[in-house]
Design a protein around this motif. Structure first.
Motif, mmCIF file in Angstrom:
data_model
loop_
_atom_site.group_PDB
_atom_site.id
_atom_site.type_symbol
_atom_site.label_atom_id
_atom_site.label_comp_id
_atom_site.label_asym_id
_atom_site.label_seq_id
_atom_site.Cartn_x
_atom_site.Cartn_y
_atom_site.Cartn_z
ATOM 1 N N THR A 182 0.945 -0.852 0.678
ATOM 2 C CA THR A 182 -0.010 0.349 -0.055
ATOM 3 C C THR A 182 0.831 1.870 -0.301
ATOM 4 O O THR A 182 1.956 0.988 0.363
ATOM 5 C CB THR A 182 -0.959 -0.487 1.258
ATOM 6 O OG1 THR A 182 -1.550 1.039 1.368
ATOM 7 C CG2 THR A 182 -0.144 -0.013 2.304
ATOM 8 N N THR A 208 -6.267 -8.964 7.452
ATOM 9 C CA THR A 208 -6.881 -7.939 7.220
ATOM 10 C C THR A 208 -8.006 -8.188 7.739
ATOM 11 O O THR A 208 -8.302 -9.425 8.287
ATOM 12 C CB THR A 208 -7.200 -8.437 5.725
ATOM 13 O OG1 THR A 208 -8.143 -7.768 5.283
ATOM 14 C CG2 THR A 208 -7.282 -10.506 5.675
ATOM 15 N N GLY A 254 -10.948 -9.351 -1.503
ATOM 16 C CA GLY A 254 -11.109 -7.912 -1.699
ATOM 17 C C GLY A 254 -12.232 -7.184 -1.116
ATOM 18 O O GLY A 254 -13.180 -8.422 -1.770
ATOM 19 N N THR A 309 -9.689 -4.493 2.155
ATOM 20 C CA THR A 309 -8.465 -4.672 1.895
ATOM 21 C C THR A 309 -8.181 -5.382 0.824
ATOM 22 O O THR A 309 -8.932 -6.605 0.606
ATOM 23 C CB THR A 309 -7.741 -5.009 3.479
ATOM 24 O OG1 THR A 309 -7.898 -4.158 4.149
ATOM 25 C CG2 THR A 309 -6.351 -5.656 3.344
ATOM 26 N N MET A 310 -7.392 -5.083 0.089
ATOM 27 C CA MET A 310 -6.538 -6.314 -0.876
ATOM 28 C C MET A 310 -5.124 -7.122 -0.887
ATOM 29 O O MET A 310 -4.294 -6.150 -0.145
ATOM 30 C CB MET A 310 -6.338 -5.407 -2.644
ATOM 31 C CG MET A 310 -7.030 -5.899 -3.565
ATOM 32 S SD MET A 310 -5.265 -7.229 -4.200
ATOM 33 C CE MET A 310 -4.187 -5.245 -4.162
ATOM 34 N N THR A 326 2.009 -5.165 -11.433
ATOM 35 C CA THR A 326 0.718 -4.459 -10.603
ATOM 36 C C THR A 326 -0.027 -2.762 -10.751
ATOM 37 O O THR A 326 -0.907 -2.812 -10.972
ATOM 38 C CB THR A 326 1.416 -4.006 -8.855
ATOM 39 O OG1 THR A 326 1.621 -3.552 -9.071
ATOM 40 C CG2 THR A 326 1.007 -5.842 -8.115
ATOM 41 N N PHE A 385 -4.053 -3.956 -10.746
ATOM 42 C CA PHE A 385 -4.512 -4.449 -9.172
ATOM 43 C C PHE A 385 -4.561 -2.626 -8.963
ATOM 44 O O PHE A 385 -5.617 -1.524 -8.793
ATOM 45 C CB PHE A 385 -3.903 -4.139 -8.295
ATOM 46 C CG PHE A 385 -4.175 -6.120 -7.912
ATOM 47 C CD1 PHE A 385 -4.964 -5.944 -7.172
ATOM 48 C CD2 PHE A 385 -2.901 -6.729 -7.808
ATOM 49 C CE1 PHE A 385 -5.413 -7.043 -7.162
ATOM 50 C CE2 PHE A 385 -3.056 -7.798 -7.814
ATOM 51 C CZ PHE A 385 -4.396 -8.260 -7.724
ATOM 52 N N THR A 396 -7.659 4.084 -0.003
ATOM 53 C CA THR A 396 -6.629 3.073 -0.363
ATOM 54 C C THR A 396 -6.590 2.849 1.225
ATOM 55 O O THR A 396 -6.354 2.948 1.920
ATOM 56 C CB THR A 396 -5.864 4.329 -1.001
ATOM 57 O OG1 THR A 396 -5.327 4.639 -1.762
ATOM 58 C CG2 THR A 396 -4.296 3.357 -0.482
ATOM 59 N N SER A 397 -6.792 1.479 0.890
ATOM 60 C CA SER A 397 -6.144 0.208 2.161
ATOM 61 C C SER A 397 -4.572 0.773 3.253
ATOM 62 O O SER A 397 -4.083 0.774 2.366
ATOM 63 C CB SER A 397 -7.216 -0.704 2.336
ATOM 64 O OG SER A 397 -6.177 -1.541 3.058
ATOM 65 N N ASP A 401 -3.346 -3.026 2.042
ATOM 66 C CA ASP A 401 -2.883 -3.674 0.418
ATOM 67 C C ASP A 401 -1.933 -4.242 0.395
ATOM 68 O O ASP A 401 -0.441 -3.995 0.788
ATOM 69 C CB ASP A 401 -3.290 -3.098 -0.753
ATOM 70 C CG ASP A 401 -4.848 -2.368 -0.594
ATOM 71 O OD1 ASP A 401 -5.449 -2.741 0.180
ATOM 72 O OD2 ASP A 401 -4.380 -1.087 -1.238
ATOM 73 N N THR A 402 -1.451 -5.672 -0.201
ATOM 74 C CA THR A 402 -0.559 -6.556 0.112
ATOM 75 C C THR A 402 0.103 -7.730 -1.654
ATOM 76 O O THR A 402 -1.041 -7.820 -1.423
ATOM 77 C CB THR A 402 0.174 -7.286 1.139
ATOM 78 O OG1 THR A 402 0.437 -5.978 2.109
ATOM 79 C CG2 THR A 402 1.420 -8.166 1.108
#
Lengths: 409, 409
Positions: free
Chosen positions: B54, B120, B184, B194-195, B218, B222, B231-232, B235-236
């Motif tokens: 993220t 998450t 997600g 959260t992704m 990515t 994504f 934006t979480s 995100d990972t």
């Protein structure tokens, strides 16, 4: 479909006449039936004008027209229509604007470039300007000093209440009046949440000083508010000074003599901006976000607006959920300097998170009670510097989806 | 409350084993009852790893942990939990991450820094890591090559369907496999969309080459998607290469030998990214936005994302309204070079607006039919240059408000 008035509505204030301003509204039948949809204002000779406009790169034809007229600093008339925004209408749109200005200038007896225009409503349909110009002569013949409410109502599209505010200010020891009307963001298949605001004063202020004050005033009011992050193609704020009041001469650069006027103007612009947010599409709660401790004022404003525009924060508020985790998320996504471990978050005066974690055993009761109210206050301290800013928004509710998800026709 | 599966869901594909990857899921009871909530993956010695995280300035403790571990380029294990994001939990959060990595490293027999972590769920609650570490020994004892579906389900929070994709690629004349799982954006009082995405291959690829490919992949997948612009903090995306396949040696810089691998990886990442959008909160329609004719690719992407993030565009799509005026508005608010009079807008292959105005007499019937479908295509040509980009999003519906406006507890 008749719309329920916003639960956040405020009553229309008393609006006394302003010397040099005569106004009125009429039914031109541009889109709506059975209601006024065109407003005309005639301004005394010598009126100065200032304006700020949308930053959208696809502005409407009336915005183009006003931008071209503004450098002269002079104004004699304003014509506003509701129901058709005259945006993305190409050559025909520019022609419609010019024809409207020409008709008004004939009636008032002034150069076309001293007529200011604004349109709000559906995008992409050519404005049937003949209907508008056909309505102007009779409207012009009955303009009056007292028709403020008519004007405030005539510029509404899907607003649920008319918006106006008035203040007095001292210039030297003379009292002048400032009155503004605004429209913003309503209901029933609107095409865009267009914000229009027109402010009038009897003060005699050079156009350059007027412009500087208006720019500053909108930065601290309209530019700190958001309903849905979507910047309209038609946003317009115009400030007209008729110069009919008797007061010491104001120099071109304004200066200290206008201190009280600027203060009252800022207060009035914020009042009107908050009325627009109170009528935000689907709004049930008015939200104030104070950010402190940022590295600069600009940085604080970006963080405040990131919170104000976060759908997750706005839906949490609609759900009366004091979800400070989403506020932290919004701070972090703003892209501004922020240190996770020095952030504090408070709601309704109670600090819930501090120094990168929840405040152990904080009293949730006053927070829960605050979230049930109609005015929500969020405080974020970044713990980095002295920059601060405030933003206002409303919650994101089913009403917003109903309004904007319905088919236009 | 059981959730209806997204109408845009796709079935889980067949997921064959990947040499060097053994995985499984267990019930640690961190937040959910009666479902798996912890996933462990053991990777063969020699596995290389790449990761992107993220850009949120308030990242979770597991993101901090992975960032610190990544420079070695080596990985032996991955532990993921659902239900608690371990974000904004201060020192306790960092300790929970370290304890989890320590427990996994003991079981696998590797340095702690070769264990990767992701969490998450709810923000701001300390992760009860003892429950997690207590579940690991039994889980580790029964890891298998076949538990892909278990793993895909074990990382879900409020997702309505498990997400996975698999591809084969040629390196030289050897076939390698790439398989990824993702989670997600779901339902029922989630705290943040959260992704997470984990990709595995049996190829033997140096970490530097892996990282370069993942970053690029990515960016084209994504990073071109959005559900709600928020934006979480968690995100990972992690890509593990076990090196168990037999193929010609890949140089550190990768290069031409990885052309097919990169192509297949990009395709897989996009597949997973679109599965996340298909499970976007409240989503009823998948929306593809192609922007062409911009001054640069970067500019095109900003315009495409401005359209994809516009609440007014997204609610119009939910209402099956081909409201191109709102698309023009979103183009204009992006702040990128745009000339109102050279913009064209099309929906479902029909150009509705061109050269700054509506296309006279365009056939509305195919557009209306397209809007009723579940996959919507929007095309915008700015008419300025050769820059182009594509973004994907979903519509904004009452479902989003229901999901995010409900109280957490």
């Amino acid at each position: 479909m008749a719309l329920a008035v916003s639960p956040l509505a405020v009553p229309l204030p008393e609006l006394p006449p302003i010397a040099g301003v005569r106004l009125g509204a009429a039914e031109a039948g541009i889109r709506y039936k059975g209601r006024t949809d065109v407003v005309m204002v005639e301004l005394a000779a010598g009126t100065t004008v200032a304006g700020v406009f949308t930053s959208n790169k696809c502005p409407g034809a009336p915005v183009d027209w006003c931008r071209a007229a503004l450098p002269s600093g002079k104004a004699r008339a304003l014509v506003v229509n509701a129901g058709n925004a005259n945006v993305f209408t190409g050559r025909a749109g520019a022609n419609a604007a010019k024809a409207t200005a020409a008709a008004a200038s004939d009636l008032v007896g002034c150069p076309q470039k001293q007529v200011y225009l604004a349109s709000t409503g559906v995008i992409g349909e050519v404005l049937p300007h003949e209907r508008l110009t056909a309505a102007l002569p009779a409207l012009h013949a009955r303009l009056s000093e007292d028709a403020w409410e008519d004007a405030a109502r005539g510029i509404m599209t899907t607003d649920t209440f008319p918006k106006a505010a008035t203040r007095t200010a001292l210039i030297g020891d003379a009292t002048v009046r400032i009155t503004g009307i605004a429209k913003g963001s309503g209901m029933i298949a609107p095409d865009m949440a267009t914000m229009l605001c027109f402010v009038f004063t009897d003060a005699k202020i050079p156009a350059a000083a007027l412009q500087a004050m208006l720019r500053k005033g909108t930065d601290g009011s309209f530019n700190c508010t958001t309903v849905d992050s979507d910047t309209s193609t038609s946003d317009t704020v115009l400030l007209f000074a008729t110069g009919q009041a008797k007061h010491p001469r104001v120099p071109a650069e304004g200066g200290r003599m206008l201190a009280d006027f600027a203060r009252q103007l800022n207060d009035l612009l914020l009042d009107l901006a908050l009325q627009v947010i109170r009528d935000g599409e689907g709004a049930q709660k008015l939200v104030r976000i104070d950010v402190t401790g940022a590295v600069s004022g600009k940085s604080a404003k970006r963080v405040a607006m990131a919170i104000a525009n976060s759908p997750l924060v706005k839906t949490a508020i609609a759900g009366e959920d004091a979800n400070w985790g989403r506020i932290v998320m919004a701070v972090g996504k703003a892209g501004e300097p922020a240190d996770r471990d020095s952030i504090s978050v408070g709601i309704g005066g109670t600090w819930m998170a501090r120094d990168g974690g929840v405040v152990p055993g904080y009293d949730e009761a006053p927070v829960v009670a605050h979230m049930k109210g109609s005015e929500i206050e969020i405080a974020v301290d970044l713990g980095l510097g002295r920059g601060k800013a405030t933003a206002w928004t409303c919650d994101l509710t089913h009403g917003y989806i109903d309004i904007n998800g319905s088919y236009r026709s």
